[in-house]
Design a protein around this motif. Structure first.
Motif, PDB file in Angstrom:
ATOM      1  N   ALA A   1       0.781  -0.857  -0.062  1.00  0.00           N
ATOM      2  CA  ALA A   1      -0.025  -0.052   0.227  1.00  0.00           C
ATOM      3  C   ALA A   1       0.797   1.177   0.190  1.00  0.00           C
ATOM      4  CB  ALA A   1      -0.910   0.328   1.370  1.00  0.00           C
ATOM      5  N   HIS A   2       0.678   2.550  -0.473  1.00  0.00           N
ATOM      6  CA  HIS A   2       1.589   3.810  -1.372  1.00  0.00           C
ATOM      7  C   HIS A   2       0.166   4.702  -0.305  1.00  0.00           C
ATOM      8  CE1 HIS A   2       4.109   1.119  -3.728  1.00  0.00           C
ATOM      9  NE2 HIS A   2       2.975   0.090  -4.188  1.00  0.00           N
ATOM     10  N   LEU A   3       0.893   5.320   0.498  1.00  0.00           N
ATOM     11  CA  LEU A   3      -0.328   6.144   1.037  1.00  0.00           C
ATOM     12  C   LEU A   3       0.735   7.502   0.671  1.00  0.00           C
ATOM     13  CD1 LEU A   3      -0.541   5.316   4.190  1.00  0.00           C
ATOM     14  CD2 LEU A   3      -1.803   4.008   2.616  1.00  0.00           C
ATOM     15  N   GLY A   4      -0.137   8.580  -0.360  1.00  0.00           N
ATOM     16  CA  GLY A   4       0.600   8.724  -1.031  1.00  0.00           C
ATOM     17  C   GLY A   4       1.009   8.606  -2.938  1.00  0.00           C
ATOM     18  N   GLY A   5       0.647   9.179  -3.703  1.00  0.00           N
ATOM     19  CA  GLY A   5       1.395   8.301  -5.088  1.00  0.00           C
ATOM     20  C   GLY A   5       1.507   9.289  -5.631  1.00  0.00           C
ATOM     21  N   GLY A   6       2.214  10.225  -5.337  1.00  0.00           N
ATOM     22  CA  GLY A   6       3.618  10.837  -6.563  1.00  0.00           C
ATOM     23  C   GLY A   6       3.413  10.817  -7.948  1.00  0.00           C
ATOM     24  N   ALA A   7       4.510  10.472  -8.572  1.00  0.00           N
ATOM     25  CA  ALA A   7       4.291   9.853 -10.109  1.00  0.00           C
ATOM     26  C   ALA A   7       4.085   8.559 -10.217  1.00  0.00           C
ATOM     27  CB  ALA A   7       5.600  10.881 -10.918  1.00  0.00           C
ATOM     28  N   LEU A   8       3.582   7.915  -8.652  1.00  0.00           N
ATOM     29  CA  LEU A   8       4.015   5.822  -9.088  1.00  0.00           C
ATOM     30  C   LEU A   8       5.414   6.053  -9.207  1.00  0.00           C
ATOM     31  CD1 LEU A   8       0.485   5.353 -11.009  1.00  0.00           C
ATOM     32  CD2 LEU A   8       0.791   5.902  -8.102  1.00  0.00           C
ATOM     33  N   THR A   9       6.246   6.095  -9.228  1.00  0.00           N
ATOM     34  CA  THR A   9       7.918   5.082  -8.878  1.00  0.00           C
ATOM     35  C   THR A   9       8.104   4.306  -8.227  1.00  0.00           C
ATOM     36  OG1 THR A   9       8.776   8.092  -9.489  1.00  0.00           O
ATOM     37  CG2 THR A   9      10.607   6.142  -8.557  1.00  0.00           C
ATOM     38  N   LEU A  10       7.179   4.447  -7.234  1.00  0.00           N
ATOM     39  CA  LEU A  10       7.689   3.126  -6.749  1.00  0.00           C
ATOM     40  C   LEU A  10       7.240   1.785  -6.846  1.00  0.00           C
ATOM     41  CD1 LEU A  10       9.193   2.247  -4.160  1.00  0.00           C
ATOM     42  CD2 LEU A  10       7.884   2.740  -2.372  1.00  0.00           C
ATOM     43  N   VAL A  11       5.790   2.579  -7.762  1.00  0.00           N
ATOM     44  CA  VAL A  11       4.859   1.517  -8.200  1.00  0.00           C
ATOM     45  C   VAL A  11       5.749   0.953  -9.193  1.00  0.00           C
ATOM     46  CG1 VAL A  11       2.567   1.051  -9.145  1.00  0.00           C
ATOM     47  CG2 VAL A  11       2.275   2.633  -7.400  1.00  0.00           C
ATOM     48  N   ARG A  12       6.054   1.885 -10.005  1.00  0.00           N
ATOM     49  CA  ARG A  12       6.575   1.138 -11.421  1.00  0.00           C
ATOM     50  C   ARG A  12       7.943   0.254 -11.348  1.00  0.00           C
ATOM     51  NH1 ARG A  12       5.181   5.161 -15.550  1.00  0.00           N
ATOM     52  NH2 ARG A  12       4.034   6.301 -13.858  1.00  0.00           N
ATOM     53  N   TYR A  13       8.691   0.455  -9.992  1.00  0.00           N
ATOM     54  CA  TYR A  13      10.026   0.302  -9.307  1.00  0.00           C
ATOM     55  C   TYR A  13       9.246  -1.691  -9.487  1.00  0.00           C
ATOM     56  CZ  TYR A  13      13.755  -1.654  -6.788  1.00  0.00           C
ATOM     57  OH  TYR A  13      14.899  -2.426  -6.119  1.00  0.00           O
ATOM     58  N   VAL A  14       8.348  -1.603  -8.484  1.00  0.00           N
ATOM     59  CA  VAL A  14       7.500  -3.285  -7.562  1.00  0.00           C
ATOM     60  C   VAL A  14       7.655  -4.080  -9.215  1.00  0.00           C
ATOM     61  CG1 VAL A  14       6.324  -4.195  -6.228  1.00  0.00           C
ATOM     62  CG2 VAL A  14       6.597  -1.780  -5.465  1.00  0.00           C
ATOM     63  N   GLN A  15       6.609  -3.483  -9.597  1.00  0.00           N
ATOM     64  CA  GLN A  15       6.101  -4.358 -10.575  1.00  0.00           C
ATOM     65  C   GLN A  15       7.470  -4.601 -11.439  1.00  0.00           C
ATOM     66  OE1 GLN A  15       3.521  -5.278 -11.404  1.00  0.00           O
ATOM     67  NE2 GLN A  15       4.090  -6.068 -13.804  1.00  0.00           N
ATOM     68  N   ALA A  16       8.382  -4.050 -11.519  1.00  0.00           N
ATOM     69  CA  ALA A  16       9.702  -4.585 -12.667  1.00  0.00           C
ATOM     70  C   ALA A  16      10.167  -5.479 -11.493  1.00  0.00           C
ATOM     71  CB  ALA A  16      10.031  -3.298 -13.019  1.00  0.00           C
ATOM     72  N   THR A  17      10.033  -5.270 -10.396  1.00  0.00           N
ATOM     73  CA  THR A  17      11.095  -5.977 -10.115  1.00  0.00           C
ATOM     74  C   THR A  17      10.528  -7.722  -9.282  1.00  0.00           C
ATOM     75  OG1 THR A  17      11.515  -4.821  -7.751  1.00  0.00           O
ATOM     76  CG2 THR A  17      12.695  -4.385  -9.421  1.00  0.00           C
ATOM     77  N   ARG A  18       9.170  -7.300  -9.171  1.00  0.00           N
ATOM     78  CA  ARG A  18       7.720  -8.190  -8.062  1.00  0.00           C
ATOM     79  C   ARG A  18       6.595  -8.103  -9.223  1.00  0.00           C
ATOM     80  NH1 ARG A  18      10.010  -9.490  -3.343  1.00  0.00           N
ATOM     81  NH2 ARG A  18      11.823  -7.974  -2.849  1.00  0.00           N
ATOM     82  N   PRO A  19       6.842  -8.843 -10.663  1.00  0.00           N
ATOM     83  CA  PRO A  19       5.661  -8.664 -11.574  1.00  0.00           C
ATOM     84  C   PRO A  19       4.259  -9.829 -10.663  1.00  0.00           C
ATOM     85  CG  PRO A  19       7.875  -9.816 -12.462  1.00  0.00           C
ATOM     86  CD  PRO A  19       7.964  -9.052 -10.964  1.00  0.00           C
ATOM     87  N   ASP A  20       3.763  -9.452 -10.790  1.00  0.00           N
ATOM     88  CA  ASP A  20       2.089 -10.448 -10.377  1.00  0.00           C
ATOM     89  C   ASP A  20       1.862  -9.739  -8.640  1.00  0.00           C
ATOM     90  OD1 ASP A  20       1.969 -10.851 -12.820  1.00  0.00           O
ATOM     91  OD2 ASP A  20       2.950 -13.244 -11.907  1.00  0.00           O
ATOM     92  N   SER A  21       2.912  -8.484  -8.090  1.00  0.00           N
ATOM     93  CA  SER A  21       2.832  -7.404  -7.012  1.00  0.00           C
ATOM     94  C   SER A  21       1.283  -6.848  -6.964  1.00  0.00           C
ATOM     95  CB  SER A  21       3.756  -6.727  -6.392  1.00  0.00           C
ATOM     96  OG  SER A  21       4.645  -7.526  -6.391  1.00  0.00           O
TER      97      SER A  21
END
Length: 289
Positions: free
Chosen positions: A93-113
């Protein structure tokens, strides 16, 4: 009530774009803060930046979402990397979105999260995704509203990781900068989960000291291990303006302090400071007086 919807890709629009982003800067007016948000090319590399009110908030590398520019976010990513074995999907859970940089990182390093973003500014996520599409396969749920209110509407929902990234010194929302909220956030973690809190503070460091003390008190009340801190070495040595990352949760219970400290220090960026619970407590005592 908050608005919940999945995000699977950029909305259809007829605005010009290049294969790797918008052909020209895009702007939206944020209704909650009243500030303009702009997505445009970075001044110093081939990435993209999100500016809100003229201040850079996030950096995105569409070609390589695993590359993170901002130092504090690299420290957060390094901590996320240790929660589960490499490549294993997370619930986060990301509380605060910004440009979704960490969302993108998690998807790139841990697909299907499975990822959730709670964002106060209702226009921001769709604006960002429209300008800077998410990596293919990203599983993201977006909830619009206040982070504390929205979490309260999710009783029993647990995450491997919760990231709180809404604080900016004394101007931070007081109902979030409180021991009671930290208790609520920690209660949304799996038994071996991790809470990460990014705190920006001015020279003097009174706000970060207060937040570390509040998070420590919340952890003690739930029988959890002490609080760790990751930051730049200069901030600990000289007390300059900057960002600090606080860590708490059951994921720290089994950690060998020396091994964990070395692992996070090695991850950088350097010069780095990694404060274990005793060192964090001393930091709080010195800055909180």
């Amino acid at each position: 009530m908050g608005r919940t919807h999945p995000v699977t890709g950029p909305p259809d629009d007829d605005l010009p774009r290049t294969p790797d982003g918008p052909a020209r800067p895009r702007t939206v007016h944020l209704s909650e803060s009243g500030l303009p948000a702009v997505v445009e090319r970075s001044d110093w590399d081939e990435g993209w930046v999100l500016r809100i009110g003229g201040i850079e908030q996030s950096h995105v590398d569409l070609a390589d979402p695993s590359r993170i520019s901002h130092e504090y976010l690299r420290r957060i990513a390094a901590a996320v990397d240790t929660v589960r074995p490499r490549g294993e999907p997370l619930t986060i859970a990301h509380l605060g979105g910004g440009a979704l940089t960490l969302v993108r990182y998690v998807q790139a390093t841990r697909p299907d999260s499975e990822q959730l973003v709670v964002e106060l500014e209702r226009e921001l996520v769709s604006f960002v995704v429209g300008a800077l599409p998410l990596p293919a396969g990203t599983r993201l749920e977006v909830v619009v509203g206040d982070a504390r209110d929205r979490l309260r509407e999710m009783p029993g929902r647990l995450f491997d990781v919760v990231v709180l990234d809404v604080f900016s010194g004394e101007a931070s929302p007081p109902h979030l900068a409180a021991e009671e909220f930290y208790v609520e956030a920690l209660e949304h973690l799996e038994v071996d989960g991790l809470l990460l809190v990014n705190v920006g503070d001015d020279a003097g460091q009174h706000f970060i000291a207060a937040q570390a003390a509040a998070l420590e008190a919340a952890s003690v009340s739930l029988g959890l291990p002490g609080v760790w801190m990751l930051t730049a070495a200069a901030l600990v040595e000289r007390g300059d303006f900057g960002n600090y990352v606080l860590l708490a949760g059951g994921a720290l219970a089994a950690a060998d302090i020396d091994e964990q400290s070395q692992r996070w220090w090695a991850a950088g960026p350097h010069p780095a400071a990694v404060l274990d619970p005793e060192e964090t407590a001393r930091f709080v005592w010195r800055r909180g007086r």
